[in-house]
Write an enzyme that holds these catalytic residues in place. Sequence first.
Site, PDB file in Angstrom:
ATOM      1  N   LYS A 153      10.789  -4.406   6.067  1.00  0.00           N
ATOM      2  CA  LYS A 153      10.218  -3.840   4.830  1.00  0.00           C
ATOM      3  C   LYS A 153       8.884  -3.133   5.019  1.00  0.00           C
ATOM      4  O   LYS A 153       8.141  -2.912   4.060  1.00  0.00           O
ATOM      5  CB  LYS A 153      10.053  -4.959   3.802  1.00  0.00           C
ATOM      6  CG  LYS A 153       9.088  -6.036   4.209  1.00  0.00           C
ATOM      7  CD  LYS A 153       8.113  -6.322   3.095  1.00  0.00           C
ATOM      8  CE  LYS A 153       6.957  -7.113   3.626  1.00  0.00           C
ATOM      9  NZ  LYS A 153       5.807  -7.105   2.763  1.00  0.00           N
TER      10      LYS A 153
ATOM     11  N   SER B 104      13.610  -2.665  -4.796  1.00  0.00           N
ATOM     12  CA  SER B 104      12.184  -2.327  -4.768  1.00  0.00           C
ATOM     13  C   SER B 104      11.884  -1.132  -5.650  1.00  0.00           C
ATOM     14  O   SER B 104      12.722  -0.258  -5.838  1.00  0.00           O
ATOM     15  CB  SER B 104      11.812  -1.990  -3.312  1.00  0.00           C
ATOM     16  OG  SER B 104      10.613  -1.274  -3.264  1.00  0.00           O
TER      17      SER B 104
ATOM     18  N   TYR C 218      12.675   3.120   4.619  1.00  0.00           N
ATOM     19  CA  TYR C 218      12.735   1.791   3.980  1.00  0.00           C
ATOM     20  C   TYR C 218      13.236   1.948   2.553  1.00  0.00           C
ATOM     21  O   TYR C 218      14.201   1.288   2.149  1.00  0.00           O
ATOM     22  CB  TYR C 218      11.353   1.117   3.980  1.00  0.00           C
ATOM     23  CG  TYR C 218      11.260   0.003   2.967  1.00  0.00           C
ATOM     24  CD1 TYR C 218      10.640   0.209   1.732  1.00  0.00           C
ATOM     25  CD2 TYR C 218      11.821  -1.230   3.236  1.00  0.00           C
ATOM     26  CE1 TYR C 218      10.591  -0.807   0.784  1.00  0.00           C
ATOM     27  CE2 TYR C 218      11.777  -2.252   2.288  1.00  0.00           C
ATOM     28  CZ  TYR C 218      11.150  -2.036   1.077  1.00  0.00           C
ATOM     29  OH  TYR C 218      11.105  -3.035   0.135  1.00  0.00           O
TER      30      TYR C 218
ATOM     31  N   LYS D 121      16.893   0.796   0.480  1.00  0.00           N
ATOM     32  CA  LYS D 121      16.982   0.065  -0.803  1.00  0.00           C
ATOM     33  C   LYS D 121      17.864   0.853  -1.777  1.00  0.00           C
ATOM     34  O   LYS D 121      18.690   0.291  -2.488  1.00  0.00           O
ATOM     35  CB  LYS D 121      15.593  -0.165  -1.410  1.00  0.00           C
ATOM     36  CG  LYS D 121      14.756  -1.165  -0.642  1.00  0.00           C
ATOM     37  CD  LYS D 121      15.428  -2.542  -0.587  1.00  0.00           C
ATOM     38  CE  LYS D 121      14.605  -3.556   0.167  1.00  0.00           C
ATOM     39  NZ  LYS D 121      15.277  -4.862   0.313  1.00  0.00           N
TER      40      LYS D 121
ATOM     41  N   ASN E 277      -0.058  -4.062   4.123  1.00  0.00           N
ATOM     42  CA  ASN E 277      -0.208  -4.145   2.670  1.00  0.00           C
ATOM     43  C   ASN E 277      -1.648  -4.455   2.259  1.00  0.00           C
ATOM     44  O   ASN E 277      -2.413  -5.076   3.003  1.00  0.00           O
ATOM     45  CB  ASN E 277       0.741  -5.219   2.104  1.00  0.00           C
ATOM     46  CG  ASN E 277       2.215  -4.827   2.296  1.00  0.00           C
ATOM     47  OD1 ASN E 277       3.002  -5.634   2.719  1.00  0.00           O
ATOM     48  ND2 ASN E 277       2.564  -3.575   2.015  1.00  0.00           N
ATOM     49  N   LEU E 278      -1.985  -4.042   1.042  1.00  0.00           N
ATOM     50  CA  LEU E 278      -3.380  -4.086   0.584  1.00  0.00           C
ATOM     51  C   LEU E 278      -3.960  -5.500   0.550  1.00  0.00           C
ATOM     52  O   LEU E 278      -5.037  -5.747   1.108  1.00  0.00           O
ATOM     53  CB  LEU E 278      -3.493  -3.455  -0.813  1.00  0.00           C
ATOM     54  CG  LEU E 278      -4.907  -3.487  -1.418  1.00  0.00           C
ATOM     55  CD1 LEU E 278      -5.870  -2.650  -0.578  1.00  0.00           C
ATOM     56  CD2 LEU E 278      -4.889  -3.002  -2.850  1.00  0.00           C
TER      57      LEU E 278
ATOM     58  N   PRO F  88       0.088   8.944   4.439  1.00  0.00           N
ATOM     59  CA  PRO F  88       1.313   9.703   4.153  1.00  0.00           C
ATOM     60  C   PRO F  88       2.380   8.807   3.512  1.00  0.00           C
ATOM     61  O   PRO F  88       2.538   7.653   3.907  1.00  0.00           O
ATOM     62  CB  PRO F  88       1.786  10.164   5.537  1.00  0.00           C
ATOM     63  CG  PRO F  88       0.587  10.077   6.420  1.00  0.00           C
ATOM     64  CD  PRO F  88      -0.293   8.983   5.867  1.00  0.00           C
ATOM     65  N   GLY F  89       3.065   9.352   2.534  1.00  0.00           N
ATOM     66  CA  GLY F  89       4.162   8.599   1.902  1.00  0.00           C
ATOM     67  C   GLY F  89       3.706   7.765   0.728  1.00  0.00           C
ATOM     68  O   GLY F  89       4.523   7.180   0.019  1.00  0.00           O
ATOM     69  N   ASP F  90       2.393   7.699   0.491  1.00  0.00           N
ATOM     70  CA  ASP F  90       1.922   6.873  -0.628  1.00  0.00           C
ATOM     71  C   ASP F  90       2.296   7.491  -1.973  1.00  0.00           C
ATOM     72  O   ASP F  90       2.104   8.701  -2.178  1.00  0.00           O
ATOM     73  CB  ASP F  90       0.393   6.735  -0.576  1.00  0.00           C
ATOM     74  CG  ASP F  90      -0.023   5.384   0.004  1.00  0.00           C
ATOM     75  OD1 ASP F  90      -1.197   5.221   0.361  1.00  0.00           O
ATOM     76  OD2 ASP F  90       0.857   4.502   0.110  1.00  0.00           O
TER      77      ASP F  90
HETATM   78  C1  WQD Z   1      -0.766  -0.454  -1.952  1.00  0.00           C
HETATM   79  C2  WQD Z   1      -1.937   0.511  -2.084  1.00  0.00           C
HETATM   80  C3  WQD Z   1      -2.219   1.915  -0.183  1.00  0.00           C
HETATM   81  C4  WQD Z   1      -3.623  -1.066   2.670  1.00  0.00           C
HETATM   82  C5  WQD Z   1       4.627  -2.155  -0.976  1.00  0.00           C
HETATM   83  C6  WQD Z   1       5.594  -2.648   0.036  1.00  0.00           C
HETATM   84  C7  WQD Z   1       6.994  -2.216  -0.275  1.00  0.00           C
HETATM   85  C8  WQD Z   1       7.321  -2.423  -1.734  1.00  0.00           C
HETATM   86  C9  WQD Z   1       6.276  -1.854  -2.642  1.00  0.00           C
HETATM   87  C10 WQD Z   1       8.656  -4.381  -2.082  1.00  0.00           C
HETATM   88  C11 WQD Z   1      -1.579   1.907  -1.553  1.00  0.00           C
HETATM   89  C12 WQD Z   1      -3.451   1.028  -0.412  1.00  0.00           C
HETATM   90  C13 WQD Z   1      -3.141  -0.467   1.520  1.00  0.00           C
HETATM   91  C14 WQD Z   1      -4.935  -0.748   3.131  1.00  0.00           C
HETATM   92  C15 WQD Z   1      -5.220   0.719   1.258  1.00  0.00           C
HETATM   93  N1  WQD Z   1       7.465  -3.803  -2.013  1.00  0.00           N
HETATM   94  N2  WQD Z   1      -3.936   0.397   0.826  1.00  0.00           N
HETATM   95  N3  WQD Z   1      -5.688   0.140   2.394  1.00  0.00           N
HETATM   96  O1  WQD Z   1       2.711   0.944  -0.231  1.00  0.00           O
HETATM   97  O2  WQD Z   1       2.836   0.109  -2.627  1.00  0.00           O
HETATM   98  O3  WQD Z   1       4.414  -0.771  -0.851  1.00  0.00           O
HETATM   99  O4  WQD Z   1       5.037  -2.444  -2.274  1.00  0.00           O
HETATM  100  O5  WQD Z   1       9.690  -3.933  -1.783  1.00  0.00           O
HETATM  101  O6  WQD Z   1       7.822  -2.993   0.558  1.00  0.00           O
HETATM  102  O7  WQD Z   1       5.203  -2.137   1.284  1.00  0.00           O
HETATM  103  O8  WQD Z   1       1.970  -1.395  -0.893  1.00  0.00           O
HETATM  104  O9  WQD Z   1       0.086  -2.822  -0.256  1.00  0.00           O
HETATM  105  O10 WQD Z   1       0.925  -1.101   1.425  1.00  0.00           O
HETATM  106  O11 WQD Z   1      -0.307  -0.342  -0.604  1.00  0.00           O
HETATM  107  O12 WQD Z   1      -5.932   1.532   0.629  1.00  0.00           O
HETATM  108  O13 WQD Z   1      -5.440  -1.245   4.182  1.00  0.00           O
HETATM  109  O14 WQD Z   1      -3.012   0.028  -1.300  1.00  0.00           O
HETATM  110  O15 WQD Z   1      -2.612   3.205   0.233  1.00  0.00           O
HETATM  111  O16 WQD Z   1      -2.230   2.870  -2.351  1.00  0.00           O
HETATM  112  P1  WQD Z   1       2.953  -0.156  -1.190  1.00  0.00           P
HETATM  113  P2  WQD Z   1       0.660  -1.470   0.002  1.00  0.00           P
END
Ligand code: WQD
Length: 350
Positions: free
Chosen positions: A86, A126, A151, A155, A200-201, A297-299
């Site tokens: 994931k 998701s 990913y 889904k 993840n954040l 990228p991809g956000d």
């Molecule tokens: C959240 C925000 C980052 C890390 C996740 C899972 C995915 C799905 C949905 C279930 C974004 C920002 C992150 C960091 C940052 N869940 N960030 N600095 O991308 O929404 O996806 O939830 O299926 O599997 O991956 O979550 O926590 O990676 O990012 O600024 O060091 O936090 O850019 O805006 P995401 P995330």
Amino acid sequence: MKKILVTGGCGFIGSHTIVDLIENGFEVISVDDNSRSSQTTLLGIEKITGKKVKNYKVDLKNFEETHAIFQENKDIKGIIHFAAYKAVGESVEQPLMYYENNMFGLINLLKCVKEFAVPYFVFSSSCTVYGNPDKIPVTEKSPTKKAESPYGATKQMGETLITDFSFIEKTNSILLRYFNPVGAHPSCEIGELPLGKPMNLIPAITQTAIGKIEKMYVHGNDYATRDGSCIRDYIHVCDIAHAHTLALQYLINNKNHSNADIFNLGTGDGVTVLEAIKMFEAISNLKLNYEIGPRRPGDVVAIYANNNLAVEQLGWKIKYGLKEMMQTAWDWELKLKREKDLLKQQAKLN
Ligand code: WQD
């Protein structure tokens, strides 16, 4: 007592769901190859519930070994399928590994659902299936756009596969679209165990605060949002877990309207990255070491859920707010550090 097979039962959401299922009277077995999880999670489940959960250390891509689990457990009444890779970023770098693992595992599982006539199937989907939504909050009827990553594509394909299969085989399935699962069980016996540097954040925040990571970066603050950082719908993992129990009960009580009902699992509140950091600093009384970095990228810029269907149809009541999400995530990180320090001290003594 109905026996439920949880795939990925040693993982973050899987383990929390097993606890909730047991607390609601289900018998649970797990299948998890532990390629991205640890069997020690089962000890945490036992400490919380008093139940020893059996885990079959099997890769779902191995049909014979998967099939043998069903041979041995002909009384499986339902399946909750979490086992999948994931990490959004990793999926962009290794698409074939993602398509093979996430799709072959699901197909083998559905072959067993058919052969052993398992009546109920709940799928871990998701919010990534919505891509970058034009309109927020998203409902279950919002268009699913081109996935931003392999990913997300697995889904989307998983949902299509299960819908087509369930229609023909008359299986009662549910697709649960999670938003951003965070936090840890209040007992601190189970929580998130990210492998390597956290993508993840919330783990990035707690690992920076505890000193595992020197500094973290906010991926961009020049988006068209109230403070320039991305908006997400963070949802406590225990609220997500309970929604799975409710989804199973909904199917068992024949409340479903189709063979693949869909539900958004989010709080309905959008929170920016900077707001999440502020909340963490408030509960921990720490100043987080972060800098604004480039966009990732991809956000997706902004997404959060309209969760009315899950609230009204599943009877889902959200228990945890952002404060508790941060508090339980931080308590869990502190617990991991205490355990690590204890091991270091014991090593010195030996
Ligand atoms: C959240 C925000 C980052 C890390 C996740 C899972 C995915 C799905 C949905 C279930 C974004 C920002 C992150 C960091 C940052 N869940 N960030 N600095 O991308 O929404 O996806 O939830 O299926 O599997 O991956 O979550 O926590 O990676 O990012 O600024 O060091 O936090 O850019 O805006 P995401 P995330």
